[in-house]
Design a protein around this motif. Sequence first.
Motif, short mmCIF file in Angstrom:
data_model
loop_
_atom_site.label_atom_id
_atom_site.label_comp_id
_atom_site.label_asym_id
_atom_site.label_seq_id
_atom_site.Cartn_x
_atom_site.Cartn_y
_atom_site.Cartn_z
N LEU A 1 -6.32 6.53 12.46
CA LEU A 1 -7.13 5.91 13.52
C LEU A 1 -8.34 5.23 12.91
O LEU A 1 -8.77 4.16 13.38
N GLY A 2 -8.90 5.82 11.86
CA GLY A 2 -10.00 5.16 11.16
C GLY A 2 -9.57 3.85 10.53
O GLY A 2 -10.32 2.86 10.55
N ILE A 3 -8.34 3.81 10.00
CA ILE A 3 -7.83 2.57 9.41
C ILE A 3 -7.74 1.47 10.46
O ILE A 3 -7.94 0.29 10.16
N LEU A 4 -7.47 1.84 11.71
CA LEU A 4 -7.44 0.84 12.79
C LEU A 4 -8.78 0.14 12.95
O LEU A 4 -8.85 -0.99 13.47
N HIS A 5 -9.86 0.77 12.53
CA HIS A 5 -11.20 0.18 12.64
C HIS A 5 -11.59 -0.61 11.39
O HIS A 5 -12.65 -1.23 11.37
N HIS A 6 -10.73 -0.60 10.37
CA HIS A 6 -11.08 -1.28 9.11
C HIS A 6 -10.98 -2.79 9.27
O HIS A 6 -9.96 -3.32 9.72
N ALA A 7 -12.03 -3.48 8.89
CA ALA A 7 -12.04 -4.96 8.90
C ALA A 7 -11.50 -5.52 10.21
O ALA A 7 -10.56 -6.33 10.24
N TYR B 1 0.83 -1.20 0.00
CA TYR B 1 0.00 0.00 0.00
C TYR B 1 0.87 1.26 0.00
O TYR B 1 1.87 1.34 0.73
N ALA B 2 0.47 2.23 -0.83
CA ALA B 2 1.16 3.51 -0.91
C ALA B 2 0.15 4.58 -1.28
O ALA B 2 -0.83 4.30 -1.98
N VAL B 3 0.38 5.80 -0.83
CA VAL B 3 -0.53 6.89 -1.17
C VAL B 3 0.15 7.98 -1.99
O VAL B 3 -0.52 8.83 -2.56
N LEU C 1 2.30 5.52 12.32
CA LEU C 1 2.92 5.01 13.55
C LEU C 1 2.12 5.42 14.78
O LEU C 1 1.99 4.65 15.73
N PHE C 2 1.58 6.63 14.76
CA PHE C 2 0.73 7.07 15.87
C PHE C 2 -0.46 6.13 16.04
O PHE C 2 -0.81 5.75 17.18
N ALA C 3 -1.08 5.73 14.95
CA ALA C 3 -2.20 4.79 15.06
C ALA C 3 -1.74 3.46 15.62
O ALA C 3 -2.44 2.84 16.44
N ARG D 1 -3.33 -3.71 9.69
CA ARG D 1 -1.92 -3.74 10.09
C ARG D 1 -1.02 -3.51 8.89
O ARG D 1 -0.07 -2.70 8.94
N GLN D 2 -1.27 -4.21 7.80
CA GLN D 2 -0.41 -4.09 6.63
C GLN D 2 -0.40 -2.68 6.07
O GLN D 2 0.65 -2.15 5.71
N VAL D 3 -1.57 -2.06 6.02
CA VAL D 3 -1.66 -0.69 5.51
C VAL D 3 -0.82 0.25 6.38
O VAL D 3 -0.01 1.05 5.87
N LEU D 4 -0.99 0.20 7.68
CA LEU D 4 -0.31 1.12 8.57
C LEU D 4 1.19 0.91 8.56
O LEU D 4 1.98 1.87 8.57
#
Length: 367
Positions: free
Chosen positions: A232-238, A141-143, A268-270, A249-252
């Motif tokens: 933090l929203g990504i932490l709630h994904h799936a 994953y990259a943005v 890293l903060f998430a 985990r992989q995304v972060l």
Amino acid sequence: MVSEDVDAKLRELAADDGFPHREAARRALRFRTSGDVADLVAVADDPHACATTDMLFAMAGHRKTWLNWVPMPQESVVSITRDIVRERAAGKDLAVTELGISGPEPASAIAAFLRVAGPVPVGIADFGQPDPRVPLRPGTYAVWRYRGGDAEPAVAPPSAEAAELLQRVAAEPWPSPLAGYAQAEPLGKLGLDDLLGLLVHPPQAPDIPRYQVLAKSDPVYWYRLLQPWVCLGILHHAKDQPWATSTRRQVLVDLAFGVEDWVSDAALFALVTAAYREPELRAEVRDLVRDRLIAATEAPRPVMIWSSLAHLMLVTPGAVEGEKALAHAVLRQSEDDEEEEAEADEAPEPVPPRPRPSGWRRLFGRR
């Protein structure tokens, strides 16, 4: 809400024999005095955790970097953006036709500058090594991606619904990472494409007094602030997926070790937030934060998120003495660099930069 006179209130609670979380109050007060992350972890791990211990955790981190607020951006393009806003607010018809900077700065910082200045060519004299355009670790994953010296989003823009949701969720600051995690839960209902898109196609700031004021003095801060909210929203994904093999985990991790950017420390903060919530994640997260900080320290060129990474290391559960010593050395160096820059502005001759903190290899037993 957390009282402004946090220390006095914590002393009162710690001395109250009838207060059921007296020990947690003591540890919270000790953290505010010594900064030892072990005390903050003890508050989070209170055996009778409840809304009161969450409040004590927030009180412990009140006005502390990353625990209560996101570091202010310090990049040169951000300073220029602030100057542009001030000049325009004073009624001056200021137009920027081009910009040249000596070294690399986060793609997000440059994108925020372009939001204010308009479509201005930005030239970077030397990217240095390691090349910040290249991820530190290979990932899925990259943005951001680069075409030569220009960064461009690697993902599509988010939906209008996603943008509106982020504006609602991120309208107010978090009292603590734990409270921020709970507040970000609605973002977890978005698709991953929307979440990644929000990181590099940010909506305008919420139209509320807080950001109306910031728009006249520091419009860039919204762009710095929203990325940790999205992470933090990504932490709630799936969340049904087991952590070790999860998409979240992989995304972060990929973002943390991807193209050097504000997104890196936001991810890293998430992860640090997840470590407070789930003790079984702490060893892995501590290693990730340490490795990212060491990579920034080893770089012979300036790394704009260096001090931010050091602040994160100091609030990472399980951080050991050597890691904390490195983080403190980084922050001392950063303060010296700021003083040096101020002196250099007045000096008749260029002032050579000071070296990076010495002894970190010995701190970690490295050669």
